[in-house]
Design an enzyme around this catalytic site. Structure first.
Site, PDB file in Angstrom:
ATOM      1  N   GLY A  80     -21.943   6.829   8.591  1.00  0.00           N
ATOM      2  CA  GLY A  80     -22.298   6.918   7.154  1.00  0.00           C
ATOM      3  C   GLY A  80     -21.421   6.082   6.231  1.00  0.00           C
ATOM      4  O   GLY A  80     -21.571   6.014   5.021  1.00  0.00           O
ATOM      5  N   THR A  81     -20.747   5.168   6.853  1.00  0.00           N
ATOM      6  CA  THR A  81     -19.639   4.312   6.058  1.00  0.00           C
ATOM      7  C   THR A  81     -20.592   3.332   5.148  1.00  0.00           C
ATOM      8  O   THR A  81     -20.193   3.367   4.024  1.00  0.00           O
ATOM      9  CB  THR A  81     -18.864   3.267   7.061  1.00  0.00           C
ATOM     10  OG1 THR A  81     -18.120   4.249   7.988  1.00  0.00           O
ATOM     11  CG2 THR A  81     -17.737   2.527   6.262  1.00  0.00           C
ATOM     12  N   GLY A  82     -21.601   2.832   5.633  1.00  0.00           N
ATOM     13  CA  GLY A  82     -22.260   1.908   4.425  1.00  0.00           C
ATOM     14  C   GLY A  82     -22.810   2.488   3.539  1.00  0.00           C
ATOM     15  O   GLY A  82     -22.699   2.051   2.488  1.00  0.00           O
ATOM     16  N   CYS A  83     -23.610   3.695   3.657  1.00  0.00           N
ATOM     17  CA  CYS A  83     -24.209   4.334   2.726  1.00  0.00           C
ATOM     18  C   CYS A  83     -23.275   5.024   1.674  1.00  0.00           C
ATOM     19  O   CYS A  83     -23.237   4.876   0.508  1.00  0.00           O
ATOM     20  CB  CYS A  83     -24.758   5.676   3.057  1.00  0.00           C
ATOM     21  SG  CYS A  83     -25.854   5.503   4.522  1.00  0.00           S
ATOM     22  N   LYS A 110     -19.727  -7.186   4.571  1.00  0.00           N
ATOM     23  CA  LYS A 110     -18.976  -6.216   5.048  1.00  0.00           C
ATOM     24  C   LYS A 110     -18.383  -6.730   6.544  1.00  0.00           C
ATOM     25  O   LYS A 110     -19.225  -6.789   7.247  1.00  0.00           O
ATOM     26  CB  LYS A 110     -19.603  -4.902   5.078  1.00  0.00           C
ATOM     27  CG  LYS A 110     -19.889  -4.256   3.655  1.00  0.00           C
ATOM     28  CD  LYS A 110     -20.433  -2.884   3.839  1.00  0.00           C
ATOM     29  CE  LYS A 110     -21.744  -3.019   4.265  1.00  0.00           C
ATOM     30  NZ  LYS A 110     -22.589  -1.867   4.449  1.00  0.00           N
ATOM     31  N   THR A 124     -16.939   7.121  12.144  1.00  0.00           N
ATOM     32  CA  THR A 124     -17.335   6.387  10.976  1.00  0.00           C
ATOM     33  C   THR A 124     -18.518   6.365  10.366  1.00  0.00           C
ATOM     34  O   THR A 124     -19.322   5.402   9.659  1.00  0.00           O
ATOM     35  CB  THR A 124     -16.819   4.918  11.180  1.00  0.00           C
ATOM     36  OG1 THR A 124     -17.669   4.568  12.456  1.00  0.00           O
ATOM     37  CG2 THR A 124     -15.396   4.797  11.388  1.00  0.00           C
TER      38      THR A 124
END
Length: 271
Positions: A208-211, A175, A206
Site C-alpha cells: 500500500g506504499t504507493g497508494c 519514486k 510495505t
C-alpha cells in the site's frame, strides 16, 4: 462544525485493506481530511497477492463521481487503479472538468506483481490521464511501463522524470524506492528539483506504499499546501507508515496508516 478539507479517491478496492480505496481513506482520515471514494474495480486480494479483479461499468464510475463532486465538492482528487482504457478515458474527462488539483498514481501492477491495468490502457494513461495531473507519482516499474526508460541508479531519475513530464503533468514525483540504499525520490516540474531522501527501513511489510503516498500528497494539496510542501509532508508520513508496517496473513503486510496517531510507534513525531 466546519468540515475538514475534502479529498476524493478514484481507485479500486483491496479486500485485504492494505492498498487501494481502503489505504486511501485511512490516509485521509489520519491526515485530518474528509475522504470520499469513487470505486472503479473490485479485487479479491490478500497478503499473498491478487486472486481476481472485476472492473465496474463506466456508468457506475461516472455516477459516483458526479454524485460526490456536484453536491459535496472536492479540494483534491487522487486516482489509482483504473483497470481499462475506457475507465481511464472516462476519469480523465471527469477530472478535466473539475477545478481541483489531481494526483495521478498510474497503477500498473500490485506489490506482488499482479497486473492491475490492461496493456491496451497504457496509451490512454499517457495521452488522456497524465495531461490532467497536477502531480504524477510513478514508481520505477511504472516509469518503464509508460515511457520505456529503465532506471537502475539514482543518477537516472532525472531522465525518468523528463520522460514522464513529456506527457503533460505539471509535476513528476519519481519514486526511487526500488533502488538500493536510501529511499530517494525526485520531484520536479522540469525547472526546479526537490530531492527527498529517507533511510530505508528493514521491514518487508510495505503493501500500500504507493497508494498511501499519493493520497497523502492529495491531502496536502487539499489543505492549500504547494506541491513541494505537500510531497515533503507526504514523504515523511509514508516513511513513518513503512517503519510501522506489520505482518498480516502469510505474505506481505501493510504499512500502518495510523502510525502517527499511536503513542510509542516507531517514527511518531515528538509532542
Amino acid at each position: 462544525m466546519t468540515a475538514p478539507p475534502r479529498v476524493l479517491t478514484v481507485a479500486g478496492s483491496d479486500s485485504g485493506g492494505g492498498a487501494g480505496i481502503q489505504a486511501d481513506l485511512k490516509t485521509m482520515l489520519a491526515l485530518g481530511t474528509h475522504g470520499m471514494s469513487v470505486l472503479t474495480a473490485v479485487t479479491a486480494q490478500n497478503s499473498r497477492g491478487v486472486q481476481g479483479a472485476w472492473e465496474l461499468p463506466v456508468e457506475a464510475v461516472r455516477a459516483q463521481y458526479r454524485s460526490v463532486v456536484d453536491d459535496i465538492g472536492v479540494q483534491a482528487v487522487k486516482t489509482g487503479m483504473l483497470a481499462s482504457a475506457e475507465l481511464v478515458e472516462t476519469v480523465a474527462e471527469l477530472l478535466a472538468g473539475t477545478d481541483a488539483p489531481v494526483v495521478v498514481d498510474p497503477v500498473g501492477v500490485s506489490k506482488h506483481g499482479d497486473s492491475l491495468l490492461a496493456s491496451s490502457a497504457l496509451d490512454s494513461v499517457r495521452t488522456k490521464l497524465l495531461p490532467v495531473a497536477t502531480v504524477a507519482t510513478p514508481n520505477l516499474d511504472e516509469v518503464a511501463q509508460l515511457t520505456g526508460v529503465r532506471v537502475t541508479s539514482e543518477g537516472e531519475l532525472r531522465r525518468a522524470a523528463a520522460a514522464v513530464l513529456e506527457y503533460g503533468p505539471q509535476w513528476a514525483l519519481i519514486k526511487g524506492g526500488h533502488l538500493a540504499g536510501d529511499a530517494v525520490d525526485l520531484l520536479t516540474d522540469g525547472s526546479e528539483e526537490h530531492w527527498l531522501r529517507a533511510p530505508r527501513h528493514d521491514n518487508r511489510h510495505t503493501h500500500g506504499t504507493g497508494c498511501t503516498l499519493a493520497s497523502a500528497v492529495a491531502c496536502g494539496l487539499a489543505k492549500g499546501q504547494s506541491v513541494p510542501e505537500a510531497v515533503t509532508a507526504a514523504k515523511e508520513y509514508v516513511t513513518g507508515a513503512i517503519a510501522a508496517g506489520f505482518a498480516l496473513g502469510g505474505g506481505i503486510g501493510p504499512v500502518d496508516h495510523g502510525w502517527a496517531l499511536t503513542p510509542g510507534t516507531p517514527g511518531t513525531p515528538a509532542a
